[in-house]
Design a protein around this motif. Sequence first.
Motif, PDB file in Angstrom:
ATOM      1  N   GLN B 291       0.814  -1.295   0.109  1.00 31.67           N
ATOM      2  CA  GLN B 291       0.254  -0.051  -0.027  1.00 31.67           C
ATOM      3  C   GLN B 291       0.935   1.183  -0.122  1.00 31.67           C
ATOM      4  O   GLN B 291       0.509   2.230  -0.459  1.00 31.67           O
ATOM      5  CB  GLN B 291      -0.779   0.083   1.272  1.00 31.67           C
ATOM      6  CG  GLN B 291      -2.110  -1.023   0.991  1.00 31.67           C
ATOM      7  CD  GLN B 291      -1.677  -2.466   1.480  1.00 31.67           C
ATOM      8  OE1 GLN B 291      -1.077  -2.768   2.269  1.00 31.67           O
ATOM      9  NE2 GLN B 291      -2.171  -3.381   0.435  1.00 31.67           N
ATOM     10  N   GLN B 359       3.344   3.176   9.567  1.00 30.06           N
ATOM     11  CA  GLN B 359       2.173   2.985   8.758  1.00 30.06           C
ATOM     12  C   GLN B 359       1.651   1.540   8.724  1.00 30.06           C
ATOM     13  O   GLN B 359       0.255   1.543   8.783  1.00 30.06           O
ATOM     14  CB  GLN B 359       3.064   3.044   7.271  1.00 30.06           C
ATOM     15  CG  GLN B 359       3.172   4.408   6.584  1.00 30.06           C
ATOM     16  CD  GLN B 359       1.972   5.332   6.468  1.00 30.06           C
ATOM     17  OE1 GLN B 359       0.823   4.772   6.396  1.00 30.06           O
ATOM     18  NE2 GLN B 359       2.372   6.473   6.035  1.00 30.06           N
ATOM     19  N   GLN B 367      -0.896   9.141   7.443  1.00 37.51           N
ATOM     20  CA  GLN B 367      -1.470   7.696   7.326  1.00 37.51           C
ATOM     21  C   GLN B 367      -2.077   7.343   5.923  1.00 37.51           C
ATOM     22  O   GLN B 367      -2.822   8.161   5.441  1.00 37.51           O
ATOM     23  CB  GLN B 367      -2.204   7.475   8.366  1.00 37.51           C
ATOM     24  CG  GLN B 367      -2.649   5.893   8.433  1.00 37.51           C
ATOM     25  CD  GLN B 367      -1.587   4.941   8.728  1.00 37.51           C
ATOM     26  OE1 GLN B 367      -0.772   5.359   9.551  1.00 37.51           O
ATOM     27  NE2 GLN B 367      -1.486   3.966   7.983  1.00 37.51           N
ATOM     28  N   VAL B 368      -1.413   6.359   5.369  1.00 33.01           N
ATOM     29  CA  VAL B 368      -2.250   5.929   3.986  1.00 33.01           C
ATOM     30  C   VAL B 368      -3.347   4.840   4.150  1.00 33.01           C
ATOM     31  O   VAL B 368      -2.944   3.616   4.234  1.00 33.01           O
ATOM     32  CB  VAL B 368      -1.070   5.341   3.029  1.00 33.01           C
ATOM     33  CG1 VAL B 368      -1.670   4.987   1.811  1.00 33.01           C
ATOM     34  CG2 VAL B 368       0.087   6.232   2.634  1.00 33.01           C
ATOM     35  N   GLY B 369      -4.514   5.308   4.469  1.00 34.45           N
ATOM     36  CA  GLY B 369      -5.603   4.380   4.680  1.00 34.45           C
ATOM     37  C   GLY B 369      -5.185   3.174   5.370  1.00 34.45           C
ATOM     38  O   GLY B 369      -4.484   3.339   6.442  1.00 34.45           O
ATOM     39  N   GLN B 370      -5.794   2.081   4.819  1.00 31.43           N
ATOM     40  CA  GLN B 370      -5.633   0.509   5.810  1.00 31.43           C
ATOM     41  C   GLN B 370      -4.439   0.293   4.974  1.00 31.43           C
ATOM     42  O   GLN B 370      -4.149  -0.160   3.816  1.00 31.43           O
ATOM     43  CB  GLN B 370      -6.642  -0.090   5.211  1.00 31.43           C
ATOM     44  CG  GLN B 370      -7.810   0.146   6.121  1.00 31.43           C
ATOM     45  CD  GLN B 370      -7.789  -0.334   7.856  1.00 31.43           C
ATOM     46  OE1 GLN B 370      -6.733  -0.521   8.109  1.00 31.43           O
ATOM     47  NE2 GLN B 370      -8.696  -0.399   8.428  1.00 31.43           N
TER      48      GLN B 370
END
Lengths: 316, 393
Positions: B291, B359, B367-370
């Motif tokens: 991700q 992360q 933060q990159v989502g999930q």
Amino acid sequence: MAEPSWMDSARALVGKEYGRVYAWDKVNAPMIRQWCEIMGVDASPYLVEGVVHAPEAMLQVWCMEGFTLNNYPPGSTTENPYEVLKLMEAQGLASVVAVNSELQFSRAVREGERLYYTTRLDTISPEKTTALGTGYFVTLVMRYFSEIASGDQEVGQLLFRVFKFKPTQAAAPSAPASAPAKPKRPAPGISDDTRFFWEGARAGQLRIQRCTACGTLRHPPGPVCPQCHSFEWDAVTASGRGTVYSFVVMHYPEVPPFEHPNPIALIELEEGTRLITQLVGVAPGDARIGQKVQVEFHTYDGDLVLPQFRPVPDAN
Amino acid sequence: MSELSISGRAAIVGLGATEFSKNSGRTEVRLAMEATLQALNDAGIDPAEVDGFSSYSMDKVPEYEIARLLGAKNVRFFSQVPHGGGAACGPVLHAAMAVATGIARTVVVYRAMNERSWYRFGNGNYGFGSSPLFENVNYGWYMPYGFHTPAAWVGMFARRYMHTYGATSEDFGRVAVAARDFAATNPAAFFYQKPITLAEHQASRWICEPLHLLDCCQESDGAVAMVITSVERARDMKIRPVIVKGAAQGSSDGQQIMTSYYRDDITGLPEMGLVARQLWQQSGLAPQDIQTAVIYDHFTPFVLPQLEEFGFAERGAAKEFVRAGHHARGGRLPINTHGGQLGEAYIHGMNGIAEAVRQVRGTAVNQVGQVRNVLVTAGTGVPTSALILGQEK
């Protein structure tokens, strides 16, 4: 350890302020230009019409005595700011080596300003023994000022530390405190595996290592062939013709004695091997991949011979 | 996955760091101890329990001094990985191997340097002598010409890459702009609230053509430390474990330190390709399973071939990847969300591993989502290393 009694008179000088030493000349463009030329620095940013100013690192230059030793401009102090060193000399601490020279700058100095400095004997260390000998670290602080009618202004200061010592052996090195050696090009490490290359350069030949078992040419050289693992090798003399495989033009940091911009290229030789070298005779911005080049040899610092490459017209 | 794989055997359970600056004003030993104690506190582990250490070369803080100051009693594992920034992920691999094999139970990996205020790697003065020691002979091919800075060594590869694939200085600039955009919203970054534009990148002065100033990472003081233990033990701890799903080192044909110019082709990073193949094989993952990534960015040009070696872009096509903004905030694969070494700090890659940990934990400032899996790479141009960190299934 108890100090010799004569050191009392030396230590009594700590904190003493010595009077002004003036500059012979006001800050001026010709001196800036010459200093930049010698140091290999581009002078143009400093010599802008109307806002001529000196490189900060020049600060010490302005108040030097000049060609004749101890010849300071009129009005300068007649006291010797180095009297403590003379005192130590008289006690047999004959040698001196500069240890630190740290310049700090408050502001740039401009054309027309007249500078002077004052000296303070800052500290004398306890007796120390180093590889050179036994003696004392002496620290002097020179404060540099610009003469201004409304009140002189400090422009910077120099912390100057020397080790004044009795050499361990009579032949121990002793250098004058203010004679930094002219920077030389770093000499290459040379081993039994690579000596042929550097000897070739001295003979005006560009040599390439060759495996005598399988005939593979290789650079950089090594003791064994990566193809067949034979330890037997000789060298061939290259034609000196090649092409620019890649290149960079170095601008920063400007490290003496190199000139900047400094074009460096990865050359692919006609014989197939590559090597790193400097380009000569190329204007900054004119270097290009695929450019045909020819080797030539240049000597630096008396005995360092380096192969460098110059563009040649494409033969088509 | 074979039973002997390193994947899923070890976890990062503690993270600590000092502030990042140009002059820490304190010793490297102190920085190391601040970061290490913080990491142990984060993990909830008694400092006396530490029984292993790993760091990497150029770090001058020895593990025995950290051990002494921690009061560690039985230290059973210690290693220092060579090659500076290229080693950055190596200590995590070594630590994972140590805990997976029972050699050690609680391993601290660390980096503590006053790089900016005490050393400066890019100053061009390294003190190589003319004796026949290998290092002197090797750098003897470069130093006499004044070819003596990391920016210059990287620039030589970059120029050929541009020539071969049509990448431009602006493509390198896009890497820098994205990093500084993330740094601008990271309070720990030196360039917090200081984004740059592509025009500013293009206008910044030359360091070594084709590299502008803004293609070069910072020089920084600071320390980062982590605690690694077995996955079994991590499951019993309060903190959410960050699983080491892949960890590998690589050194490839014709490898040299920053000067592998004699390979048939110099536009790729075969040592990183070797690392990439190991990571995908160990983890059973593929590029689409990642991700976000931390792609080592001491100099922008080497970010592009790294994306290619890992398969995020075809060979020579990373320029299209960055032109499309896939690497930037909101992109398909945001990279260096802490600001990278261009924007946050140059802690020789260890701060990038820290960002990957955050992360995975879900605690990064950008933060990159999930996030299930994060790739982290180490220094390029030298023998290198990388990790895949992620959540347990």
